[in-house]
Design an enzyme around this catalytic site. Structure first.
Site, PDB file in Angstrom:
ATOM      1  NE  ARG A   1      -5.283   0.160   7.675  1.00 48.97           N
ATOM      2  CZ  ARG A   1      -4.412   0.841   8.127  1.00 48.97           C
ATOM      3  NH1 ARG A   1      -4.530   1.339   9.343  1.00 48.97           N
ATOM      4  NH2 ARG A   1      -3.055   0.974   7.745  1.00 48.97           N
TER       5      ARG A   1
ATOM      6  N   GLY B   1      -5.679   8.823  16.647  1.00 46.59           N
ATOM      7  CA  GLY B   1      -5.044   9.713  15.884  1.00 46.59           C
ATOM      8  C   GLY B   1      -3.641   9.738  16.002  1.00 46.59           C
ATOM      9  CB  ALA B   2      -1.305   9.324  19.105  1.00 46.50           C
ATOM     10  CG  ASP B   3      -0.903   8.066  12.700  1.00 50.38           C
ATOM     11  OD1 ASP B   3      -0.139   9.251  12.983  1.00 50.38           O
ATOM     12  OD2 ASP B   3      -1.298   7.854  11.645  1.00 50.38           O
TER      13      ASP B   3
ATOM     14  CE  LYS C   1      -1.919   1.792   3.689  1.00 50.44           C
ATOM     15  NZ  LYS C   1      -2.637   2.080   4.998  1.00 50.44           N
TER      16      LYS C   1
ATOM     17  CE  LYS D   1       0.247  12.677  13.324  1.00 52.52           C
ATOM     18  NZ  LYS D   1      -0.289  11.815  12.272  1.00 52.52           N
TER      19      LYS D   1
END
Lengths: 311, 311
Positions: free
Chosen positions: B111, B222-224, B67, B228
């Protein structure tokens, strides 16, 4: 999104343009202007296959490139090419997919051969009486063809595992005006040739140090992963100059990594091709030095050859 | 090679099928049956963009997936989606390209939302009077929609930065039968909701520990990436159970990484969703525990949602 198949790609392929761009790519890489994230590897044990995903971006470009290249070593038995792959280019301004290059692995083969030719042009001795090609596969053919622009020499020694493979190689290249000496023994090749390219998946050294004559340049192309080896470790340690596509890769798993890990070759002595091409390192200093170039393959080569097709 | 555009992909998308496959993917990942090479990252400073390449293979499958997903944060100004991307499936038997999914980033969004719903189904308390959604973007919408199958609750608190964004969110979801309470202050949301999803790119904690009531489950989406943060570190440290998609990722750069690095949460206490889904860990033990799921995103989710479209 532009989609090009293999025939369309090969029709657009201009070796001189691609070589010039790859040369610039090596320089940019060594100057730190290329984003090359870690290579992704897959292993498909049952299918006897592997795959790597290589991605790169030359900062300032309008495109970045992601390549998926695989080798499935039972494909030939079912009439498929063992090497499969594609490249994709994306806009570095918006992220949109720009082009899909369904090259079936050809661009990887070609960019690898062009890197060999660039290294030979920079580092081979002036006088080449014979070229040595160790290996009889597709990459052996591409390397020999790419050397056409580097030297007028058409006398070639070829080493292979089987007489059939050697005969086939000779048949093909004799038709192109080459004088081919096939051999199942690498020693006479090593003793006769001043420019040698090794491009096999060997896990045992094929070229021994004592066979190599002063002044020889060797491109070591085959060993691109741990466990592979084409040159005796003493030969790597003995060379007057060892150049690499990338110090980080070659010291970790390239042809020269054994000598580095054994403490026979200081990592600090490895010189990147980008430094040679940029004129920051003089390269070969005289006609009797033994020089080696270790090519493990960099995504910047993929980036540049894809751009040479697209831009 | 099959090529599907966004509309064709969404027409084939079956949320229940995809969710079941993603659940199996988490289990296979935690059992060590998934090849997930390191994520490749690019940063495009001048274009204010980034890109990651995530690849995965569930061993035994006939397909593997690569991806390419990017965010270019000025795209919206020129009428393009900020998130761009595509997925490719290749044969794990021959390496041949099998399918190109030109999903424009939608499958990644879906996903991610399905993983949130799976975590909530496994870990949320029995009684949910209100759902809290922290964020008003596309992922906030997808998370709320995915929760439809998890709880009949349609009372929702939404936190956003601007009243306009909140009004728009309320307008959309009121039309779908939801009772939406928009708020610019996260505290009343935190105090009212038993199931909270945070899905912002915040770099400062939005939810404070003292606001969170016993029995709450929080999905931190959100924190990826490093830098963050949506939850106060004390809140993560205080939780009775912290579950993660992948221990390695979450301890390194997920929402819970600060608490781990600060020594407030032992990495050994992190439980992977795959262990919960496989029944190897009991999950929530009673209705007053505070549980947190940290989702950083795994390529196995991409693999499984792509397969849900293709197979």
């Amino acid at each position: 999104m532009k989609i090009l198949n293999k025939d369309q790609i090969l029709a657009l392929y201009n070796p001189a343009k691609a070589a010039a761009m790859i040369k610039q790519g090596f320089i940019a890489y060594s100057e730190g202007h290329v984003q090359l994230p870690p290579v992704q590897h897959f292993l498909f044990k049952e299918a006897h296959g592997d795959c790597c995903v290589k991605s790169g971006y030359l900062e300032g470009d309008e495109l970045f490139v992601v390549k998926v290249a695989s080798g499935f070593y039972r494909n030939a038995k079912q009439g498929l090419a063992n090497n499969q792959g594609l490249m994709m280019a994306f806009s570095a301004l918006t992220g949109e997919p720009a082009a899909l290059l369904l090259d079936e692995g050809w661009l990887t083969g070609l960019r690898t051969a062009l890197a060999g030719a660039l290294a030979a042009a920079a580092l081979a001795p002036q006088k080449i009486d014979a070229i040595g090609i160790v290996g009889t596969g597709m990459q052996a053919r591409l390397q020999l063809e790419a050397l056409q622009t580097v030297t007028p020499c058409r006398t070639v020694w070829v080493w292979g595992h089987t007489q059939d493979a050697l005969d086939q190689f000779e048949h093909e290249f004799a038709a192109k005006g080459y004088r081919i000496h096939g051999t199942l023994d690498a020693e006479p090749l090593a003793r006769a040739c001043q420019l040698i390219v090794t491009c096999t998946p060997s896990t045992q050294p094929i070229l021994q140090s004592e066979w190599i004559q002063p002044g020889t340049h060797i491109n070591a192309v085959g060993a691109d992963d741990e466990g592979k080896q084409e040159l005796a470790t003493e030969l790597v340690a003995r060379a007057d100059l060892v150049t690499v596509d990338a110090v980080s890769q070659c010291a970790a798993y390239g042809e020269v990594s054994r000598a580095v890990k054994a403490g026979l070759l200081a990592k600090e002595l490895l010189v990147e091709l980008g430094q040679i091409f940029a004129g920051k390192h003089p390269g070969r200093q005289n006609q009797s030095q033994i020089t080696i170039t270790d090519l493990t393959g960099l995504a910047i080569q993929d980036v540049q050859i894809a751009k040479s097709i697209l831009v």
